[in-house]
Design an enzyme around this catalytic site. Structure first.
Site, PDB file in Angstrom:
ATOM      1  N   ARG A 174      56.578  42.273  47.585  1.00  0.00           N
ATOM      2  CA  ARG A 174      56.176  42.521  48.967  1.00  0.00           C
ATOM      3  C   ARG A 174      56.281  41.275  49.863  1.00  0.00           C
ATOM      4  O   ARG A 174      55.276  40.739  50.330  1.00  0.00           O
ATOM      5  CB  ARG A 174      54.760  43.107  49.009  1.00  0.00           C
ATOM      6  N   PRO A 175      57.500  40.820  50.124  1.00  0.00           N
ATOM      7  CA  PRO A 175      57.677  39.635  50.969  1.00  0.00           C
ATOM      8  C   PRO A 175      57.372  39.919  52.445  1.00  0.00           C
ATOM      9  O   PRO A 175      57.126  41.063  52.814  1.00  0.00           O
ATOM     10  CB  PRO A 175      59.159  39.306  50.787  1.00  0.00           C
ATOM     11  N   LYS A 208      43.447  55.887  56.380  1.00  0.00           N
ATOM     12  CA  LYS A 208      43.285  54.434  56.221  1.00  0.00           C
ATOM     13  C   LYS A 208      44.448  53.679  56.854  1.00  0.00           C
ATOM     14  O   LYS A 208      44.244  52.712  57.587  1.00  0.00           O
ATOM     15  CB  LYS A 208      43.216  54.087  54.731  1.00  0.00           C
ATOM     16  N   VAL A 245      57.118  49.744  57.168  1.00  0.00           N
ATOM     17  CA  VAL A 245      56.000  50.247  57.964  1.00  0.00           C
ATOM     18  C   VAL A 245      55.285  49.079  58.652  1.00  0.00           C
ATOM     19  O   VAL A 245      55.085  49.060  59.866  1.00  0.00           O
ATOM     20  CB  VAL A 245      55.017  51.032  57.057  1.00  0.00           C
ATOM     21  N   CYS A 300      47.591  45.266  46.953  1.00  0.00           N
ATOM     22  CA  CYS A 300      47.786  45.916  45.652  1.00  0.00           C
ATOM     23  C   CYS A 300      48.955  45.267  44.919  1.00  0.00           C
ATOM     24  O   CYS A 300      49.953  44.891  45.537  1.00  0.00           O
ATOM     25  CB  CYS A 300      48.097  47.395  45.836  1.00  0.00           C
ATOM     26  N   ASP A 355      59.521  38.525  54.922  1.00  0.00           N
ATOM     27  CA  ASP A 355      60.712  38.054  55.648  1.00  0.00           C
ATOM     28  C   ASP A 355      61.047  38.915  56.876  1.00  0.00           C
ATOM     29  O   ASP A 355      61.464  38.392  57.914  1.00  0.00           O
ATOM     30  CB  ASP A 355      61.921  38.006  54.700  1.00  0.00           C
ATOM     31  N   LEU A 356      60.833  40.218  56.795  1.00  0.00           N
ATOM     32  CA  LEU A 356      61.221  41.088  57.913  1.00  0.00           C
ATOM     33  C   LEU A 356      60.262  40.951  59.100  1.00  0.00           C
ATOM     34  O   LEU A 356      60.666  41.120  60.249  1.00  0.00           O
ATOM     35  CB  LEU A 356      61.328  42.547  57.446  1.00  0.00           C
ATOM     36  N   VAL A 394      63.690  50.136  55.996  1.00  0.00           N
ATOM     37  CA  VAL A 394      62.532  50.653  56.731  1.00  0.00           C
ATOM     38  C   VAL A 394      61.272  49.945  56.227  1.00  0.00           C
ATOM     39  O   VAL A 394      61.009  49.900  55.025  1.00  0.00           O
ATOM     40  CB  VAL A 394      62.401  52.177  56.518  1.00  0.00           C
ATOM     41  N   ARG A 442      38.613  51.338  48.181  1.00  0.00           N
ATOM     42  CA  ARG A 442      39.414  50.794  49.286  1.00  0.00           C
ATOM     43  C   ARG A 442      40.033  51.914  50.101  1.00  0.00           C
ATOM     44  O   ARG A 442      40.275  51.742  51.294  1.00  0.00           O
ATOM     45  CB  ARG A 442      40.543  49.906  48.733  1.00  0.00           C
ATOM     46  N   ARG A 471      46.797  43.333  52.233  1.00  0.00           N
ATOM     47  CA  ARG A 471      48.061  42.981  52.871  1.00  0.00           C
ATOM     48  C   ARG A 471      48.076  43.287  54.376  1.00  0.00           C
ATOM     49  O   ARG A 471      48.615  42.522  55.166  1.00  0.00           O
ATOM     50  CB  ARG A 471      49.196  43.725  52.176  1.00  0.00           C
TER      51      ARG A 471
HETATM   52  C1  EPZ Z   1      52.621  50.396  53.983  1.00  0.00           C
HETATM   53  O1  EPZ Z   1      52.755  49.161  53.314  1.00  0.00           O
HETATM   54  C2  EPZ Z   1      51.385  51.055  53.443  1.00  0.00           C
HETATM   55  N1  EPZ Z   1      50.216  50.218  53.730  1.00  0.00           N
HETATM   56  C3  EPZ Z   1      51.527  51.274  51.939  1.00  0.00           C
HETATM   57  O2  EPZ Z   1      50.391  51.943  51.462  1.00  0.00           O
HETATM   58  C4  EPZ Z   1      52.777  52.135  51.687  1.00  0.00           C
HETATM   59  O3  EPZ Z   1      52.973  52.249  50.290  1.00  0.00           O
HETATM   60  C5  EPZ Z   1      54.001  51.491  52.334  1.00  0.00           C
HETATM   61  O4  EPZ Z   1      53.750  51.241  53.742  1.00  0.00           O
HETATM   62  C6  EPZ Z   1      55.251  52.352  52.231  1.00  0.00           C
HETATM   63  O5  EPZ Z   1      55.010  53.590  52.832  1.00  0.00           O
HETATM   64  C7  EPZ Z   1      49.591  50.346  54.898  1.00  0.00           C
HETATM   65  O6  EPZ Z   1      49.989  51.085  55.781  1.00  0.00           O
HETATM   66  C8  EPZ Z   1      48.360  49.534  55.094  1.00  0.00           C
HETATM   67  P1  EPZ Z   1      56.579  48.395  53.859  1.00  0.00           P
HETATM   68  P2  EPZ Z   1      53.750  48.048  53.835  1.00  0.00           P
HETATM   69  O7  EPZ Z   1      56.654  47.165  54.697  1.00  0.00           O
HETATM   70  O8  EPZ Z   1      53.803  48.098  55.306  1.00  0.00           O
HETATM   71  C9  EPZ Z   1      59.818  45.628  51.651  1.00  0.00           C
HETATM   72  C10 EPZ Z   1      48.476  52.242  50.103  1.00  0.00           C
HETATM   73  O9  EPZ Z   1      48.320  52.528  48.887  1.00  0.00           O
HETATM   74  N2  EPZ Z   1      59.588  44.577  52.646  1.00  0.00           N
HETATM   75  O10 EPZ Z   1      56.997  49.686  54.441  1.00  0.00           O
HETATM   76  O11 EPZ Z   1      53.350  46.790  53.166  1.00  0.00           O
HETATM   77  C11 EPZ Z   1      58.632  45.862  50.739  1.00  0.00           C
HETATM   78  O12 EPZ Z   1      58.557  44.896  49.726  1.00  0.00           O
HETATM   79  C12 EPZ Z   1      49.528  51.234  50.526  1.00  0.00           C
HETATM   80  O13 EPZ Z   1      47.797  52.732  51.007  1.00  0.00           O
HETATM   81  C13 EPZ Z   1      60.383  43.443  52.613  1.00  0.00           C
HETATM   82  O14 EPZ Z   1      61.279  43.325  51.778  1.00  0.00           O
HETATM   83  O15 EPZ Z   1      55.131  48.555  53.219  1.00  0.00           O
HETATM   84  C14 EPZ Z   1      58.910  47.269  50.249  1.00  0.00           C
HETATM   85  O16 EPZ Z   1      59.811  47.221  49.194  1.00  0.00           O
HETATM   86  C15 EPZ Z   1      50.201  50.573  49.372  1.00  0.00           C
HETATM   87  N3  EPZ Z   1      60.155  42.474  53.534  1.00  0.00           N
HETATM   88  C16 EPZ Z   1      59.553  47.928  51.450  1.00  0.00           C
HETATM   89  O17 EPZ Z   1      60.011  46.867  52.305  1.00  0.00           O
HETATM   90  C17 EPZ Z   1      59.174  42.567  54.479  1.00  0.00           C
HETATM   91  O18 EPZ Z   1      59.011  41.636  55.269  1.00  0.00           O
HETATM   92  C18 EPZ Z   1      58.641  48.828  52.274  1.00  0.00           C
HETATM   93  O19 EPZ Z   1      57.425  48.133  52.537  1.00  0.00           O
HETATM   94  C19 EPZ Z   1      58.388  43.735  54.511  1.00  0.00           C
HETATM   95  C20 EPZ Z   1      58.610  44.732  53.575  1.00  0.00           C
END
Ligand code: EPZ
Length: 428
Positions: free
Chosen positions: A130-131, A22, A174, A125, A133-134, A172, A408, A101
């Site tokens: 989950r801001p 997914k 994603v 979810c 800002d990055l 980091v 989902r 998201r």
């Molecule tokens: C991806 O979410 C995945 N979703 C998530 O899977 C997964 O849990 C997550 O990566 C971590 O591996 C998809 O790929 C569709 P992040 P993502 O940006 O990209 C913070 C599932 O169940 N952050 O890596 O939203 C954030 O709050 C889902 O399939 C900021 O602070 O995750 C978190 O603490 C749930 N500012 C951390 O970074 C930002 O602008 C990592 O989030 C962006 C993120």
């Protein structure tokens, strides 16, 4: 509303085919916005999130075709073509974006190709704040001007389009790695992304972008260097197998006991989780056709884990591993470091008789000899499936309510588990 009814106690024996990932399929579909030529994706899973993203892409003008659709083909992933000959609308409205998201990620390709985007702030979810800002920081480094207006991010590229820049992520992420990488493929000049996510799904998207004509160095490392090109072209790409689905069924087999082959699984994509299973006493073996998981029903050892970005233990398997640890012979400490509020399954696991205490980031799971079936309900995708795993080993009947989260992210879950001997059905 659909529910899942299961009766615990059966071991799992047989084969489970692993679907396309997914979390790779979604950004790959979004990458189709970068070119006017068709992008064909193979092995796309049949999931509610894929359907929702189809609606969002169609709103931007993407023509979508599903090839060879027949009821009997349900076992294999879909082959789909996405053609964004023209971007007819650069707004991603709240009604479409609020439930998922990843739909926010259209902001990168829209800005790169159409030089403007108006995208509603995302939902998804309920696992933390989950801001974004990055994302905004990275897009500004590529020259974008950004305003927030009535719940929308309004972004504009400078005259002539985005330009290359240096993006150093303080943590980091994603999603922001996907977005900046996609946007940079069409920017003028060179972009360097430091502290980039190395998740296999990011690598899969990078490889597809290269097949579309993008110039990306450092794929699979923490530093990505992207040389912008004028245009990308069409390509055909197969979505990689889902490592989180793989890990989930590995934990299900470990919990219920038995002998299961996870067909098409790529063990290299989940070494940390497989190592934890091995330490717990589960037999894990790589085979030509995939990954074999065996447990003879003897005691499970308690294993401490801490979630980390790839290649560490994935946050998306934390709930499932916790379910497994509820029946260990000792005390396991689970530390969630990625999301600040990803313990909503704890109260539901307690309904089975699990003994879990949460303090800050750490959940302490004291194994109990037996779980008992219960009425439960989950608030996010991975939490929902952890309740299914608990139910597989619990004595008596379990009813998982509100399963739309499961749809989902897990394709044919009941079928895959009942095919291996689990007593599980969907009740409508
Ligand atoms: C991806 O979410 C995945 N979703 C998530 O899977 C997964 O849990 C997550 O990566 C971590 O591996 C998809 O790929 C569709 P992040 P993502 O940006 O990209 C913070 C599932 O169940 N952050 O890596 O939203 C954030 O709050 C889902 O399939 C900021 O602070 O995750 C978190 O603490 C749930 N500012 C951390 O970074 C930002 O602008 C990592 O989030 C962006 C993120």
């Amino acid at each position: 509303m659909d529910r899942i009814r299961l009766v615990g106690g059966n071991q799992l024996h047989g084969e489970i085919p692993i679907s396309g990932a997914k979390n790779a399929a979604l950004p790959l579909m979004i990458a189709s916005l970068l070119t006017r030529e068709p992008l064909t994706l193979e092995n796309v899973p049949r999931l509610a999130d894929v359907k929702q993203l189809e609606r969002i892409l169609e709103n931007h003008g993407v023509d979508i075709a599903v090839h060879g659709r027949r009821a009997t083909d349900q076992v294999d992933g879909q082959r789909m073509t996405f053609e964004a000959a023209e971007i007819v609308d650069t707004t991603a409205p709240y009604e479409l974006v609020s439930t998922m998201r990843a739909s926010f990620w259209v902001i990168g390709p829209l800005l790169a190709r159409a030089h403007e985007a108006r995208v509603s702030l995302p939902g998804g979810c309920a696992i933390g704040t989950r801001p974004v800002d990055l994302f905004l920081y990275g897009l500004k480094e590529l020259g974008a001007e950004i305003d927030i207006d009535e719940g929308y991010v309004v972004a504009r590229a400078p005259a002539g389009g985005l330009r290359g820049g240096r993006v150093v992520f303080p943590k980091v992420t994603v999603g922001a790695t996907h977005v900046i990488m996609m946007a940079a493929t069409l920017a003028r000049g060179t972009t360097v992304i430091e502290n980039a996510a190395m998740e296999p799904e990011v690598t899969d998207v990078a490889e597809c972008l290269v097949a579309m004509g993008a110039r990306i160095d450092g794929i699979g490392t923490r530093t990505l260097t992207i040389e912008g090109v004028d245009e990308l072209h069409g390509a055909t790409h197969a979505v990689l197998p889902d490592r989180i689905e793989t890990g989930t069924y590995a934990m299900a087999a470990a919990m219920a006991g038995g002998n299961v082959l996870l067909r098409n699984a790529r063990p290299a994509h989940l070494e940390a989780a497989l190592a934890a299973l091995g330490q717990a006493g589960v037999h894990v073996a790589e085979e030509a056709g995939g990954l074999r998981i065996m447990r003879n029903g003897n005691g499970l050892q308690a294993v401490d884990v801490e979630t980390q970005p790839f290649p560490g233990f994935p946050t998306d398997l934390q709930a499932q591993f916790m379910a497994l640890m509820t029946m260990s012979d000792g005390v396991a400490q689970i530390r969630e470091t990625i999301f600040e509020n990803r313990y909503m399954h704890v109260a539901e696991l307690a309904r089975f008789g699990a003994d879990i205490r949460v303090e800050g980031q750490v959940a302490t799971v004291t194994g109990v000899p037996e779980l008992r079936g219960a009425q439960v309900m989950a608030t996010d995708l991975r939490a929902s499936v952890s309740l299914v795993i608990a139910g597989l080993a619990a004595r008596g009947e379990t009813m998982v309510n509100r399963i739309y989260h499961l749809d989902r992210g897990f394709e044919r879950l009941e079928e895959k588990l009942s095919g291996c001997g689990a007593e599980i059905e969907r009740v409508v």
